[in-house]
Motif scaffolding. Structure first.
Motif, mmCIF file in Angstrom:
data_model
loop_
_atom_site.group_PDB
_atom_site.id
_atom_site.type_symbol
_atom_site.label_atom_id
_atom_site.label_comp_id
_atom_site.label_asym_id
_atom_site.label_seq_id
_atom_site.Cartn_x
_atom_site.Cartn_y
_atom_site.Cartn_z
ATOM 1 N N SER A 263 17.393 -67.477 -0.797
ATOM 2 C CA SER A 263 18.691 -68.023 -1.229
ATOM 3 C C SER A 263 18.604 -69.514 -1.523
ATOM 4 C CB SER A 263 19.750 -67.762 -0.159
ATOM 5 O OG SER A 263 19.383 -68.349 1.082
ATOM 6 N N ASP A 264 17.616 -70.204 -0.929
ATOM 7 C CA ASP A 264 17.420 -71.623 -1.238
ATOM 8 C C ASP A 264 16.919 -71.815 -2.663
ATOM 9 O OD1 ASP A 264 18.133 -72.353 1.357
ATOM 10 O OD2 ASP A 264 16.079 -72.161 2.091
ATOM 11 N N VAL A 265 16.387 -70.752 -3.246
ATOM 12 C CA VAL A 265 15.858 -70.797 -4.610
ATOM 13 C C VAL A 265 16.891 -70.277 -5.611
ATOM 14 C CG1 VAL A 265 14.064 -69.940 -6.170
ATOM 15 C CG2 VAL A 265 13.488 -70.548 -3.810
ATOM 16 N N THR A 266 17.427 -69.095 -5.322
ATOM 17 C CA THR A 266 18.295 -68.429 -6.292
ATOM 18 C C THR A 266 19.759 -68.858 -6.199
ATOM 19 O OG1 THR A 266 18.658 -66.583 -4.773
ATOM 20 C CG2 THR A 266 16.807 -66.410 -6.307
ATOM 21 N N GLY A 267 20.209 -69.204 -4.992
ATOM 22 C CA GLY A 267 21.618 -69.498 -4.778
ATOM 23 C C GLY A 267 22.220 -68.484 -3.819
ATOM 24 N N VAL A 268 23.481 -68.670 -3.490
ATOM 25 C CA VAL A 268 24.112 -67.819 -2.479
ATOM 26 C C VAL A 268 25.587 -67.623 -2.825
ATOM 27 C CG1 VAL A 268 24.694 -69.798 -1.019
ATOM 28 C CG2 VAL A 268 24.443 -67.539 0.020
ATOM 29 N N GLU B 157 10.543 -63.067 -15.212
ATOM 30 C CA GLU B 157 10.354 -62.002 -16.189
ATOM 31 C C GLU B 157 11.561 -61.833 -17.108
ATOM 32 O OE1 GLU B 157 8.330 -58.886 -18.132
ATOM 33 O OE2 GLU B 157 7.632 -60.410 -16.721
ATOM 34 N N GLU B 158 12.768 -61.930 -16.529
ATOM 35 C CA GLU B 158 13.971 -61.588 -17.280
ATOM 36 C C GLU B 158 14.938 -62.754 -17.477
ATOM 37 O OE1 GLU B 158 15.787 -58.115 -15.545
ATOM 38 O OE2 GLU B 158 13.846 -57.318 -14.934
ATOM 39 N N ALA B 159 14.601 -63.931 -16.942
ATOM 40 C CA ALA B 159 15.456 -65.132 -17.071
ATOM 41 C C ALA B 159 16.854 -64.891 -16.512
ATOM 42 C CB ALA B 159 15.530 -65.602 -18.516
ATOM 43 N N ARG B 160 16.935 -64.155 -15.430
ATOM 44 C CA ARG B 160 18.216 -63.937 -14.761
ATOM 45 C C ARG B 160 17.977 -63.699 -13.278
ATOM 46 N NH1 ARG B 160 19.967 -57.884 -16.941
ATOM 47 N NH2 ARG B 160 18.309 -56.740 -15.871
ATOM 48 N N VAL B 161 19.025 -63.920 -12.492
ATOM 49 C CA VAL B 161 18.950 -63.776 -11.049
ATOM 50 C C VAL B 161 20.028 -62.784 -10.611
ATOM 51 C CG1 VAL B 161 19.324 -64.953 -8.841
ATOM 52 C CG2 VAL B 161 18.028 -66.088 -10.652
ATOM 53 N N THR B 162 19.661 -61.860 -9.742
ATOM 54 C CA THR B 162 20.625 -60.902 -9.211
ATOM 55 C C THR B 162 20.880 -61.206 -7.740
ATOM 56 O OG1 THR B 162 19.883 -59.191 -10.754
ATOM 57 C CG2 THR B 162 21.153 -58.465 -8.833
ATOM 58 N N VAL B 163 22.112 -61.546 -7.418
ATOM 59 C CA VAL B 163 22.507 -61.861 -6.043
ATOM 60 C C VAL B 163 23.718 -60.995 -5.692
ATOM 61 C CG1 VAL B 163 23.309 -63.646 -4.450
ATOM 62 C CG2 VAL B 163 21.659 -64.225 -6.247
ATOM 63 N N ASP B 164 23.608 -60.251 -4.595
ATOM 64 C CA ASP B 164 24.695 -59.362 -4.165
ATOM 65 C C ASP B 164 25.114 -58.403 -5.271
ATOM 66 O OD1 ASP B 164 24.733 -60.567 -1.658
ATOM 67 O OD2 ASP B 164 26.200 -62.072 -2.290
ATOM 68 N N GLY B 165 24.136 -57.919 -6.027
ATOM 69 C CA GLY B 165 24.405 -56.933 -7.060
ATOM 70 C C GLY B 165 24.952 -57.478 -8.361
ATOM 71 N N VAL B 166 25.083 -58.788 -8.471
ATOM 72 C CA VAL B 166 25.624 -59.410 -9.688
ATOM 73 C C VAL B 166 24.518 -60.231 -10.356
ATOM 74 C CG1 VAL B 166 27.365 -60.941 -10.656
ATOM 75 C CG2 VAL B 166 27.923 -59.522 -8.671
ATOM 76 N N SER B 167 24.323 -60.026 -11.658
ATOM 77 C CA SER B 167 23.292 -60.745 -12.403
ATOM 78 C C SER B 167 23.846 -62.036 -12.996
ATOM 79 C CB SER B 167 22.733 -59.864 -13.528
ATOM 80 O OG SER B 167 22.024 -58.762 -12.994
ATOM 81 N N HIS B 168 23.040 -63.076 -12.946
ATOM 82 C CA HIS B 168 23.422 -64.377 -13.491
ATOM 83 C C HIS B 168 22.292 -64.874 -14.382
ATOM 84 C CE1 HIS B 168 26.597 -64.614 -10.344
ATOM 85 N NE2 HIS B 168 25.669 -64.083 -9.565
ATOM 86 N N ASP B 169 22.575 -65.131 -15.657
ATOM 87 C CA ASP B 169 21.562 -65.649 -16.579
ATOM 88 C C ASP B 169 21.282 -67.120 -16.290
ATOM 89 O OD1 ASP B 169 21.259 -63.255 -17.944
ATOM 90 O OD2 ASP B 169 22.892 -63.695 -19.332
ATOM 91 N N VAL B 170 20.013 -67.493 -16.362
ATOM 92 C CA VAL B 170 19.643 -68.899 -16.142
ATOM 93 C C VAL B 170 19.641 -69.681 -17.447
ATOM 94 C CG1 VAL B 170 18.297 -68.400 -14.082
ATOM 95 C CG2 VAL B 170 17.162 -68.388 -16.309
ATOM 96 N N GLY B 171 19.775 -68.985 -18.576
ATOM 97 C CA GLY B 171 19.830 -69.652 -19.868
ATOM 98 C C GLY B 171 18.460 -69.850 -20.500
ATOM 99 N N ARG B 172 18.475 -70.342 -21.710
ATOM 100 C CA ARG B 172 17.259 -70.614 -22.471
ATOM 101 C C ARG B 172 17.332 -72.030 -23.023
ATOM 102 N NH1 ARG B 172 13.198 -66.631 -21.889
ATOM 103 N NH2 ARG B 172 14.159 -64.587 -21.880
#
Length: 322
Positions: free
Chosen positions: A83-88, A131-146
């Motif tokens: 969570s320190d990397v992806t967010g919470v 791999e996919e330029a997105r993060v999934t936290v608690d079942g919700v995907s969030h794009d990190v952008g390009r």
């Protein structure tokens, strides 16, 4: 749509300016900088493996400063959590809703410093986003952008308190390279400027994120003849059957090389890929994806040796007149 010579010249000029800008911070390492910029414009990630004090972090910071976008640094330590990397996701009592707080991975250029010091659980937090330029936290995907690029560093000498990167993660790095020590003249120039302890901070942004995306799109349209792709596939296949390897290059690795050679060719002002482009990038793109047989490893054979021998054994296609 085919790339025109005018577009190739523009790309080559812009590529050279990016390299020159980063070269202000890292003197005498233009070939390594070219590899890193190639990865950036190929939608890839870079692993810098070298002994301490060779400028790995400075190179990563200089590239981040070259891009007029967001950048972040994650210092990997044994107590770092995913969570320190992806967010919470945190519950906001005032609003009565759960809100996602982005972690440092949400940036255009992410420096993962000493990545092998984090636990495998934390390292795995990078698998999806690389791999996919997105993060999934608690079942919700969030794009990190390009654009999105991870530049990771690790020290191959000091192994105490480190965790070896799994093959699945190594395979997600487009290029693995090292800086090495500078030559004599470069070392003297650095010593004369020893009072400058923040070389990377003097690198100014010269390109917008949108321009990086446009250059990456243009590179993806470079022409590659079927014979060159067949040559590339023969090289990849040979790494899987080589007597000194227990694991060869995956299909992901073959696709990564196919993307990288297009950018490499265009950076030299060509609208097409040659077998020489494949040969030049084969080691930095493919070697880190190979597992050397334990007996061969004990005898001193390296993954780089395997790729080099394969390049000698497989004859490239002949050039054909236009």
């Amino acid at each position: 749509m085919a790339v025109t010579q005018e577009q190739a010249d523009w790309f080559s000029d812009a590529f050279a300016k990016l390299v020159d800008n980063v070269d202000q911070a890292i003197l005498g390492k233009r070939e390594v900088i070219r590899l890193v910029v190639t990865a950036l414009l190929s939608d890839g990630h870079v692993l810098l493996e070298d002994v301490p004090g060779t400028g790995k972090t400075v190179l990563a910071k200089a590239l981040a400063n070259t891009l007029d976008g967001s950048n972040s640094r994650i210092q990997f330590t044994p107590d770092l959590l995913p969570s320190d990397v992806t967010g919470v996701t945190i519950y906001d009592q005032g609003k009565g809703v759960f809100e996602f707080h982005k972690g440092p991975i949400f940036a255009s250029i992410v420096l993962a410093d000493e990545i092998n010091r984090a636990s495998p659980k934390t390292q795995s937090a990078l698998l999806e986003v690389m791999e996919e330029a997105r993060v999934t936290v608690d079942g919700v995907s969030h794009d990190v952008g390009r654009p999105f690029m991870v530049i990771a560093t690790q020290n191959p000498v000091e192994q105490a308190g480190t965790y070896t990167l799994p093959e699945a993660q190594l395979d997600r790095f487009l290029i693995k390279t090292s800086l090495g020590y500078p030559d004599h003249n470069t070392a003297v120039a650095l010593l004369l400027d020893s009072s400058n302890r923040a070389r990377a901070s003097k690198v100014s942004p010269i390109i917008a994120p949108g321009s990086v995306a446009a250059m990456a799109q243009l590179a993806s349209e470079v022409f590659v003849d079927a014979s060159v792709l067949a040559y590339l596939n023969h090289i990849v296949t040979a790494t899987r059957t080589h007597k000194d390897s227990t694991l060869g290059v995956s299909m992901r690795g073959a696709l990564a090389l196919a993307r990288a050679v297009k950018t490499w060719a265009l950076s030299q002002g060509r609208t097409y890929v040659t077998p020489d482009d494949v040969r030049e990038l084969a080691v930095p793109v493919l070697a880190h994806r190979i597992i050397v047989d334990p007996e061969s490893d004990f005898a001193g054979v390296t993954a780089e040796d395997i790729v080099s021998r394969v390049l000698v054994d497989i004859e490239p296609p002949a050039y054909r007149a236009a």
